[in-house]
Design an enzyme around this catalytic site. Structure first.
Site: not given
Length: 490
Positions: A81, A163, A168-170
């Site tokens: 997905h 924002g 976000h890194p992860t």
């Protein structure tokens, strides 16, 4: 009356049950009810269905996003997905005592809080979208996490609504919005050739020329080709029609549906519609279902001796020496009755020999009238609630430095509800007019009553809009609303 909102957050984890359990636990709090949750290892995704009051539901969802950000690392995530974030999609859906506009406001508040607490950028979609290009989820998620995390840095078209321009890194980014009820509906084909599923999905989805209110893609799940679909308005495009379309397209490639599945929950009305479609029951109505009739009797909506018991409590509430419910609620009720009468006339003509040439128009009218009727019924209570909010704001303003702003916001809410009623009632009136030439002329008196009720609902709703504008200090807002009411009157 309580307000109920549904939220169906989709998280990018469908293989590690302990992580899903932790996300679910994070969202448990008073006033929020877990109705359902499902994991899919092939999609590597879980879908959780929550219902609750507005305030606790928002906090529960925010906590779930935070827990997902802790546990899910998209740099190591794979699945069938598409996904953009650890908490991938968060839609709010009005259920009772709230409007779609209320859910838009919820989506924006939740988006702001997600960025503030977790530094996860947020895109707004569907009814909450800030531009037409972002109404469709697939446009926002195109390229998925791997592409978006690069393009967000330099491409203005990828800038988030809330924002800074960095993922976000992860945990990536999160898409939050407001929409009507959506059915996640999948059809498995008796083949392992995923290319067939992709071709069928292309044929059925609206974006490539298929059925309206259907989104679809072909994927491989548990060794079988699956046509994975979202039905965004099951009343306009019923499940049965979608299934038959998939079946017909699959036959072109020598395959047939092996089974189908629903991910999450489905409204009973959708299954009733499928029963009507396949069984071809003449003049079918949900009141023919035993459980529906029993519920109506038990809740006082229908009395054994007649219909008076259902309407009498509301009439007596209108007569009581209290300001709410008042004219705004009565206007919404008038519009709902207009829609109901028009629905009855259309339903009694549909399927009859003399009106078979109008089958499509009558079916479309019935589907839209059903939706308008539900929205107008919800507005009966929403109008009373908005008035109570104004009274509360005035009372609390005496002890609050922010009292004037609270009063203004409450008055805006009390203005938007009757404006929404007027917009919906106008559409009911137009449908009533269109039915006059394609339905049984012996039922012309019913359409005359429906038209009169629609006019009363329109006049009453606009009168409530105007009286609220008189107390508002926001001239820009007032000017915008007056332009809309002038267009409605025209």
């Amino acid at each position: 009356m309580s307000t109920l909102v549904e939220c169906v957050p989709n998280f990018s984890e469908g293989r590690d049950k302990s992580k899903v359990d932790a996300i679910v636990d994070a969202m448990k709090m008073p006033g929020v009810y877990l109705l359902d949750w499902e994991m899919d290892a092939d999609h590597n995704r879980c879908v959780i269905t929550l219902v609750g009051e507005r305030e606790p539901l928002q906090e529960a969802v925010i906590r779930g996003v935070g827990k997902a950000a802790e546990l899910i690392d998209l740099t190591h995530h794979q699945g069938a997905h598409p996904r953009l974030g650890a908490a991938d999609v968060i839609p709010f859906i009005p259920i009772e005592g709230v409007t779609l506009e209320d859910c838009v406001a919820m989506a924006r508040r939740v988006g702001e809080e997600i960025w503030r607490r977790f530094q996860i950028p947020v895109y707004l979609y569907e009814a909450a979208a800030t531009s037409p290009a972002r109404q469709n989820l697939e446009n926002i998620r195109r390229g998925q996490f791997e592409v978006v995390r690069q393009e967000i840095l330099t491409n203005p078209a990828r800038r988030p609504d809330i924002g800074e321009s960095r993922c976000h890194p992860t945990a990536g980014a999160t898409v939050v919005g407001a929409r009507k009820f959506l059915i996640a509906y999948n059809v498995y084909l008796n083949t392992s050739d995923v290319e067939v599923a992709k071709k069928v999905a292309k044929a059925v989805r609206f974006s490539s020329g298929g059925l309206r209110y259907v989104k679809g893609m072909g994927v491989m799940v548990r060794g079988n080709a699956q046509v994975s679909m979202d039905l965004t308005d099951f009343e306009q495009t019923p499940m049965a029609r979608v299934y038959e379309f998939v079946k017909r397209e699959a036959a072109r490639y020598g395959v047939t549906p092996a089974s189908s599945e629903i991910v999450g929950l489905v409204p009973k009305k959708a299954l009733e519609g499928a029963a009507e479609w396949f069984l071809q029951i003449e003049n079918f109505d949900s009141s023919l279902v035993l459980e529906n009739r029993l519920a109506a009797v038990m809740t006082g909506k229908l009395a054994a001796g007649g219909f008076r018991a259902g309407v009498e409590p509301f009439i007596e509430q209108l007569a009581a020496p209290t300001a709410a419910p008042g004219g705004g609620s009565a206007s919404a009720a008038s519009g709902a009755m207009a829609a109901a009468l028009a629905n009855m006339v259309a339903a009694m003509s549909r399927g009859k020999k003399n009106y078979l040439q109008y089958e499509r128009e009558l079916s479309d009218a019935i589907a839209r009238l059903a939706q308008l009727r539900e929205e107008l019924k919800a507005a009966i209570d929403a109008d009373a609630e908005s008035y109570n909010a104004v009274v509360k704001a005035y009372k609390e303003s005496k002890n609050s430095a922010d009292g004037d702003r609270a009063i203004t916001e409450a008055l805006k809410g009390a203005t938007k509800v009757p404006l929404g009623v007027a917009e919906r009632v106008r559409e009911v009136g137009r449908i009533v007019e269109s039915l006059k030439v394609i339905t049984n002329p012996k039922m012309a008196s019913d359409l005359t009553v429906a038209a009169a009720l629609a006019r009363a609902g329109m006049d009453g709703a606009l009168a409530n809009v105007e009286i609220n504008l008189e107390s508002l200090n926001d001239e820009i807002f007032a000017r915008d609303i007056r332009q809309k009411t002038a267009a409605l009157r025209a």
